[in-house]
Design a protein around this motif. Structure first.
Motif, PDB file in Angstrom:
ATOM      1  N   TRP A  55       0.836  -1.205   0.000  1.00 34.80           N
ATOM      2  CA  TRP A  55       0.000   0.000   0.000  1.00 34.80           C
ATOM      3  C   TRP A  55       0.865   1.246   0.000  1.00 34.80           C
ATOM      4  O   TRP A  55       1.747   1.407   0.848  1.00 34.80           O
ATOM      5  CB  TRP A  55      -0.831  -0.053   1.271  1.00 34.80           C
ATOM      6  N   HIS A  85      -2.099  -2.802  -4.058  1.00 30.13           N
ATOM      7  CA  HIS A  85      -3.340  -2.044  -3.895  1.00 30.13           C
ATOM      8  C   HIS A  85      -3.402  -0.977  -4.978  1.00 30.13           C
ATOM      9  O   HIS A  85      -2.805   0.092  -4.864  1.00 30.13           O
ATOM     10  CB  HIS A  85      -3.378  -1.408  -2.503  1.00 30.13           C
ATOM     11  N   ALA A 131      -6.421   0.167  -6.036  1.00 28.40           N
ATOM     12  CA  ALA A 131      -7.837   0.551  -5.979  1.00 28.40           C
ATOM     13  C   ALA A 131      -8.046   1.719  -5.022  1.00 28.40           C
ATOM     14  O   ALA A 131      -7.111   2.233  -4.412  1.00 28.40           O
ATOM     15  CB  ALA A 131      -8.678  -0.654  -5.546  1.00 28.40           C
ATOM     16  N   ASN A 132      -9.312   2.136  -4.908  1.00 28.50           N
ATOM     17  CA  ASN A 132      -9.799   3.025  -3.840  1.00 28.50           C
ATOM     18  C   ASN A 132      -9.091   4.358  -3.741  1.00 28.50           C
ATOM     19  O   ASN A 132      -9.014   4.965  -2.675  1.00 28.50           O
ATOM     20  CB  ASN A 132      -9.736   2.307  -2.490  1.00 28.50           C
ATOM     21  N   TYR A 158      -5.853   5.241  -4.159  1.00 30.55           N
ATOM     22  CA  TYR A 158      -4.486   5.347  -3.656  1.00 30.55           C
ATOM     23  C   TYR A 158      -3.500   5.511  -4.819  1.00 30.55           C
ATOM     24  O   TYR A 158      -3.905   5.727  -5.955  1.00 30.55           O
ATOM     25  CB  TYR A 158      -4.177   4.169  -2.744  1.00 30.55           C
ATOM     26  N   ASN A 204      -3.800   3.971  -8.310  1.00 30.51           N
ATOM     27  CA  ASN A 204      -5.060   4.456  -8.856  1.00 30.51           C
ATOM     28  C   ASN A 204      -4.955   5.916  -9.304  1.00 30.51           C
ATOM     29  O   ASN A 204      -5.582   6.330 -10.287  1.00 30.51           O
ATOM     30  CB  ASN A 204      -6.140   4.301  -7.797  1.00 30.51           C
ATOM     31  N   ALA A 218     -10.355  -1.226  -8.692  1.00 27.88           N
ATOM     32  CA  ALA A 218     -11.750  -0.875  -8.413  1.00 27.88           C
ATOM     33  C   ALA A 218     -12.255  -0.001  -9.555  1.00 27.88           C
ATOM     34  O   ALA A 218     -12.225   1.223  -9.480  1.00 27.88           O
ATOM     35  CB  ALA A 218     -11.866  -0.148  -7.077  1.00 27.88           C
ATOM     36  N   THR A 229     -15.223   2.657  -8.684  1.00 30.38           N
ATOM     37  CA  THR A 229     -15.234   3.403  -7.434  1.00 30.38           C
ATOM     38  C   THR A 229     -14.780   4.841  -7.657  1.00 30.38           C
ATOM     39  O   THR A 229     -13.988   5.127  -8.562  1.00 30.38           O
ATOM     40  CB  THR A 229     -14.337   2.746  -6.382  1.00 30.38           C
ATOM     41  N   LEU A 244     -13.951   6.441  -4.705  1.00 29.46           N
ATOM     42  CA  LEU A 244     -13.435   6.666  -3.362  1.00 29.46           C
ATOM     43  C   LEU A 244     -12.179   7.524  -3.405  1.00 29.46           C
ATOM     44  O   LEU A 244     -11.334   7.384  -4.290  1.00 29.46           O
ATOM     45  CB  LEU A 244     -13.115   5.329  -2.687  1.00 29.46           C
ATOM     46  N   ASN A 245     -12.074   8.418  -2.435  1.00 29.23           N
ATOM     47  CA  ASN A 245     -10.892   9.269  -2.274  1.00 29.23           C
ATOM     48  C   ASN A 245     -10.623  10.134  -3.494  1.00 29.23           C
ATOM     49  O   ASN A 245      -9.492  10.533  -3.748  1.00 29.23           O
ATOM     50  CB  ASN A 245      -9.672   8.422  -1.917  1.00 29.23           C
ATOM     51  N   ALA A 262     -12.674  -4.924  -6.896  1.00 26.86           N
ATOM     52  CA  ALA A 262     -13.515  -4.389  -5.832  1.00 26.86           C
ATOM     53  C   ALA A 262     -14.662  -3.625  -6.482  1.00 26.86           C
ATOM     54  O   ALA A 262     -14.453  -2.577  -7.097  1.00 26.86           O
ATOM     55  CB  ALA A 262     -12.715  -3.477  -4.915  1.00 26.86           C
ATOM     56  N   ALA A 299     -17.959  -1.279  -6.514  1.00 27.84           N
ATOM     57  CA  ALA A 299     -18.495  -0.208  -5.678  1.00 27.84           C
ATOM     58  C   ALA A 299     -19.677  -0.753  -4.887  1.00 27.84           C
ATOM     59  O   ALA A 299     -20.576  -1.382  -5.460  1.00 27.84           O
ATOM     60  CB  ALA A 299     -18.932   0.968  -6.550  1.00 27.84           C
TER      61      ALA A 299
END
Length: 368
Positions: A103, A181, A183-184, A186, A189, A235, A238, A240-241, A270, A272
């Motif tokens: 991460w 990671h 996704a989401n 970070y 992404n 993801a 998504t 997110l963030n 992942a 949503a």
């Protein structure tokens, strides 16, 4: 129960998995301080859930600047590697398999979490309205992110090397493999999605350029530990963030094709899963299946019936159950025997001690 899709064995690289049930990464913010070290309590928590076919650890930062939230574990220091060794030994003693999720949060942090430094990202674009958890002078709370600075090309190479070293550290800590990671919202992404990447060099603009950072990180970790030990989480829909892509189906089909060409052992999607979340079309899932030949894992508010259908229909090979694993350490057995699932206590999800982590009982009421 060999006829049950969720309990058919699966080969994943060099691993023989006992079922198709995945415990996905879930931040629990209980690492020892100072030092962000995995603890004996965390070892108990993961070992209790070793009945999963595969466990993916909570996100573990690859460097001090990759940390987004207070009390999350790292995997860049010798002490952190030793802490995670307790976890992997405990899981393996119960017959389980576990990957480490690597991460780097990029801009989704605050200077209070990274020694006062300015966060970094693909571009100097703030994650508007996003709040992160900090512990400033023993006063925990949520604060909004700040504007990051864009990584230079030379710095990008350094971050890629941090991923490479973290993958090596994970294997030294006893993990069976690693999950990147991506996704989401970070760092990976942030490079991938069009609306968080405003670069005009070889890492921005065209889709192939936006895929470059993902490619370089995968090649680095795969070259270090072998692609049969590398998974990637994405993801596609998504937001997110603050990360948004103008054409997610095109972008993520291309990413899946790339990961198939590189030979990563699994792709973890992942979906949503919040209220009013965009639905991932069946045609999109089938497109991913067509371009990615490895193991496909899906996560996103699945129950047992939906999970069985996903595997039976062929677009998923494994299914991850997030929050259900929090309160149900014996979740695979509950699924196998159609037993009720216990609800989790939201107040104990992040931070704290054994309460809400290791004190959830099995279905028969006995201690896990």
């Amino acid at each position: 129960m060999s006829h049950d899709p969720l309990f058919c064995p699966l080969r994943l690289g060099q691993l023989s998995l006992q079922n198709r049930i995945v415990m996905p990464p879930m931040t629990r913010s209980r690492a020892a301080q100072p030092g962000d070290v995995a603890t004996d309590l965390m070892a108990t928590y993961y070992a209790q859930r070793a009945g999963a076919g595969l466990i993916v650890s909570e996100g573990t930062q690859i460097s001090p600047t990759g940390k987004g939230y207070a009390w999350t574990p790292g995997i860049y220091s010798p002490e952190q590697v030793a802490g995670w060794r307790k976890v992997t030994d405990a899981v393996h003693a119960k017959g389980g398999a576990i990957f480490a999720q690597l991460w780097h949060v990029g801009r989704v942090t605050h200077p209070d979490n990274i020694g006062g430094a300015q966060p970094v990202s693909a571009s100097a674009l703030r994650a508007e309205g996003v709040r992160v958890f900090v512990d400033k002078d023993n006063t925990p709370g949520f604060v909004e992110t700040v504007t990051p600075r864009a990584l230079s090309v030379e710095e990008i190479a350094g971050v890629v090397n941090e991923y490479r070293q973290a993958a090596r550290n994970a294997i030294e800590a006893g993990f069976d493999g690693i999950e990147l990671h991506g996704a989401n919202g970070y760092l990976i992404n942030q490079f991938l999605d069009s609306e968080s990447n405003a670069r005009t060099d070889q890492y921005g603009g065209s889709l192939q350029n936006r895929l470059r950072f993902l490619r370089e990180v995968v090649e680095a970790v795969g070259g270090e530990i072998g692609m049969e030990r590398v998974g990637v989480r994405l993801a596609p829909l998504t937001t997110l963030n603050g990360t948004v892509d103008a054409d997610p189906e095109q972008t993520y089909t291309a990413a899946a094709r790339l990961l198939g060409e590189l030979g990563v052992v699994y792709l973890h999607i992942a979906e949503a899963d919040w209220d009013d979340a965009p639905v991932m079309r069946g045609e999109f899932k089938q497109a991913l299946r067509e371009v990615y030949p490895g193991t496909l894992i899906y996560a996103g508010k699945y129950d047992a019936a939906r999970a069985r259908a996903a595997i039976a229909e062929g677009w998923a090979d494994m299914v991850a159950f997030g929050r259900p694993f929090v309160a149900n350490p014996d979740l695979p057995e509950r699924i196998r025997h159609d037993l009720p699932w216990a609800p989790h206590d939201p107040a104990t999800l992040f931070g704290g001690d054994a309460k809400g982590l290791t004190d959830y009982p099995k279905a028969d009421g006995s201690a896990a």
